[in-house]
Motif scaffolding. Sequence first.
Motif, PDB file in Angstrom:
ATOM      1  N   THR A   1     -45.538 -29.892  59.100  1.00  0.00           N
ATOM      2  CA  THR A   1     -45.762 -31.311  59.390  1.00  0.00           C
ATOM      3  C   THR A   1     -45.192 -31.688  60.753  1.00  0.00           C
ATOM      4  O   THR A   1     -45.821 -32.421  61.523  1.00  0.00           O
ATOM      5  CB  THR A   1     -45.126 -32.190  58.291  1.00  0.00           C
ATOM      6  N   GLU A   2     -44.017 -31.166  61.054  1.00  0.00           N
ATOM      7  CA  GLU A   2     -43.398 -31.460  62.352  1.00  0.00           C
ATOM      8  C   GLU A   2     -44.248 -30.921  63.500  1.00  0.00           C
ATOM      9  O   GLU A   2     -44.462 -31.605  64.506  1.00  0.00           O
ATOM     10  CB  GLU A   2     -41.994 -30.850  62.404  1.00  0.00           C
TER      11      GLU A   2
ATOM     12  N   LEU B   1     -47.491 -30.262  63.457  1.00  0.00           N
ATOM     13  CA  LEU B   1     -48.738 -31.028  63.539  1.00  0.00           C
ATOM     14  C   LEU B   1     -48.495 -32.388  64.185  1.00  0.00           C
ATOM     15  O   LEU B   1     -49.352 -32.910  64.898  1.00  0.00           O
ATOM     16  CB  LEU B   1     -49.350 -31.203  62.147  1.00  0.00           C
ATOM     17  N   GLY B   2     -47.312 -32.963  63.933  1.00  0.00           N
ATOM     18  CA  GLY B   2     -46.964 -34.219  64.583  1.00  0.00           C
ATOM     19  C   GLY B   2     -46.900 -34.073  66.096  1.00  0.00           C
ATOM     20  O   GLY B   2     -47.260 -34.993  66.842  1.00  0.00           O
TER      21      GLY B   2
ATOM     22  N   LEU C   1     -50.596 -34.069  67.371  1.00  0.00           N
ATOM     23  CA  LEU C   1     -51.497 -35.086  66.839  1.00  0.00           C
ATOM     24  C   LEU C   1     -52.153 -35.906  67.942  1.00  0.00           C
ATOM     25  O   LEU C   1     -53.333 -36.250  67.856  1.00  0.00           O
ATOM     26  CB  LEU C   1     -50.737 -36.011  65.880  1.00  0.00           C
TER      27      LEU C   1
ATOM     28  N   LYS D   1     -51.943 -42.039  65.294  1.00  0.00           N
ATOM     29  CA  LYS D   1     -51.760 -42.214  63.853  1.00  0.00           C
ATOM     30  C   LYS D   1     -52.811 -43.149  63.265  1.00  0.00           C
ATOM     31  O   LYS D   1     -53.247 -42.971  62.131  1.00  0.00           O
ATOM     32  CB  LYS D   1     -50.359 -42.760  63.566  1.00  0.00           C
TER      33      LYS D   1
ATOM     34  N   LEU E   1     -56.601 -32.591  56.864  1.00  0.00           N
ATOM     35  CA  LEU E   1     -55.638 -31.539  57.189  1.00  0.00           C
ATOM     36  C   LEU E   1     -56.361 -30.293  57.668  1.00  0.00           C
ATOM     37  O   LEU E   1     -55.937 -29.661  58.644  1.00  0.00           O
ATOM     38  CB  LEU E   1     -54.779 -31.215  55.961  1.00  0.00           C
TER      39      LEU E   1
ATOM     40  N   ILE F   1     -49.004 -34.120  53.394  1.00  0.00           N
ATOM     41  CA  ILE F   1     -48.791 -33.811  54.810  1.00  0.00           C
ATOM     42  C   ILE F   1     -49.382 -34.917  55.688  1.00  0.00           C
ATOM     43  O   ILE F   1     -48.746 -35.366  56.649  1.00  0.00           O
ATOM     44  CB  ILE F   1     -49.415 -32.443  55.157  1.00  0.00           C
ATOM     45  N   ILE F   2     -50.592 -35.385  55.368  1.00  0.00           N
ATOM     46  CA  ILE F   2     -51.200 -36.457  56.160  1.00  0.00           C
ATOM     47  C   ILE F   2     -50.387 -37.738  56.017  1.00  0.00           C
ATOM     48  O   ILE F   2     -50.157 -38.472  56.998  1.00  0.00           O
ATOM     49  CB  ILE F   2     -52.662 -36.704  55.725  1.00  0.00           C
TER      50      ILE F   2
ATOM     51  N   ASN G   1     -47.192 -37.961  55.498  1.00  0.00           N
ATOM     52  CA  ASN G   1     -45.975 -37.786  56.304  1.00  0.00           C
ATOM     53  C   ASN G   1     -46.288 -37.903  57.800  1.00  0.00           C
ATOM     54  O   ASN G   1     -45.463 -38.413  58.573  1.00  0.00           O
ATOM     55  CB  ASN G   1     -45.330 -36.437  55.997  1.00  0.00           C
ATOM     56  N   LEU G   2     -47.455 -37.428  58.204  1.00  0.00           N
ATOM     57  CA  LEU G   2     -47.832 -37.552  59.616  1.00  0.00           C
ATOM     58  C   LEU G   2     -47.986 -39.016  60.013  1.00  0.00           C
ATOM     59  O   LEU G   2     -47.643 -39.414  61.135  1.00  0.00           O
ATOM     60  CB  LEU G   2     -49.144 -36.808  59.874  1.00  0.00           C
ATOM     61  N   LYS G   3     -48.515 -39.821  59.094  1.00  0.00           N
ATOM     62  CA  LYS G   3     -48.741 -41.242  59.394  1.00  0.00           C
ATOM     63  C   LYS G   3     -47.445 -42.033  59.437  1.00  0.00           C
ATOM     64  O   LYS G   3     -47.374 -43.088  60.080  1.00  0.00           O
ATOM     65  CB  LYS G   3     -49.670 -41.847  58.342  1.00  0.00           C
TER      66      LYS G   3
END
Length: 254
Positions: free
Chosen positions: A6-7, A9-10, A13, A40, A53, A247-248, A250-252
């Motif tokens: 997740t980190e 991908l952040g 992004l 985001k 994802l 995961i999505i 958490n990304l948001k």
Amino acid sequence: SYETLTEELGNILTTYALSRSTYDELCSQKKYASLVKKAKEKLRKVENNDGELGEILLYCMLESHLNAPKLLTKLELKTAANNYVDGVHLLKIDDSTYQFVFGESKLNSDLRTGIYEAFKSINTLLENGLNKLRYEISLVNSNILKETATEESVILKKLLIPTENDEDLNIDHSFGIFLGFDIPISEEERKMKNSDFRTLMNGKIEKAVRGVLTTLNEQIKKREFVGYSFYIYIIPFSELGITRKKIIENLKTM
């Protein structure tokens, strides 16, 4: 390691979700908070988000492993009802040959079902009465040339506009496929020593992938896919249905 994933991908992004011109403009103005916010905002609502994802991971694979830079991602094509592909990338084969890589991602707990779904989508693209050259030129006219770096724009003009091609450049078509699938983990397996667990999981994953090689080859060899290259990436997940949404989400919020 979903936290690490997740980190990472952040970190990518903004380049995935935003056009290059928007990204460059906000960076030049040092509006980094706006950059992250706009990226985001592009993500779909978690409750309606079954495949995003896979789209992001496909972008990562094509950019970092295949070394095929993004021309467009699905997020930049969402204004149209004709969302045929998850992204378009440009791959240099040699000094005179390039490929458009059209992306297709599928997340399905059953890997074989995901394969069938991916190739069905690609077949629909090819059968849809969609003239590939017209489609590519329309992408160029509406998006690509204004959203890519100068050197890529020059190459694209030469590839797609005959009068600009003074170097006998050739453009072929290929498909990048990302497949995410589920590896079940029992409670007993979760209690194993880490080293034993890794060995067990590696064996399960290898068995799962080797078990679908025949299916993959059968799809690739079908008459409708002759003349195309395929770049296929497969990644296992645990509790895929929950994990992909988490995961999505958490990304948001990160």
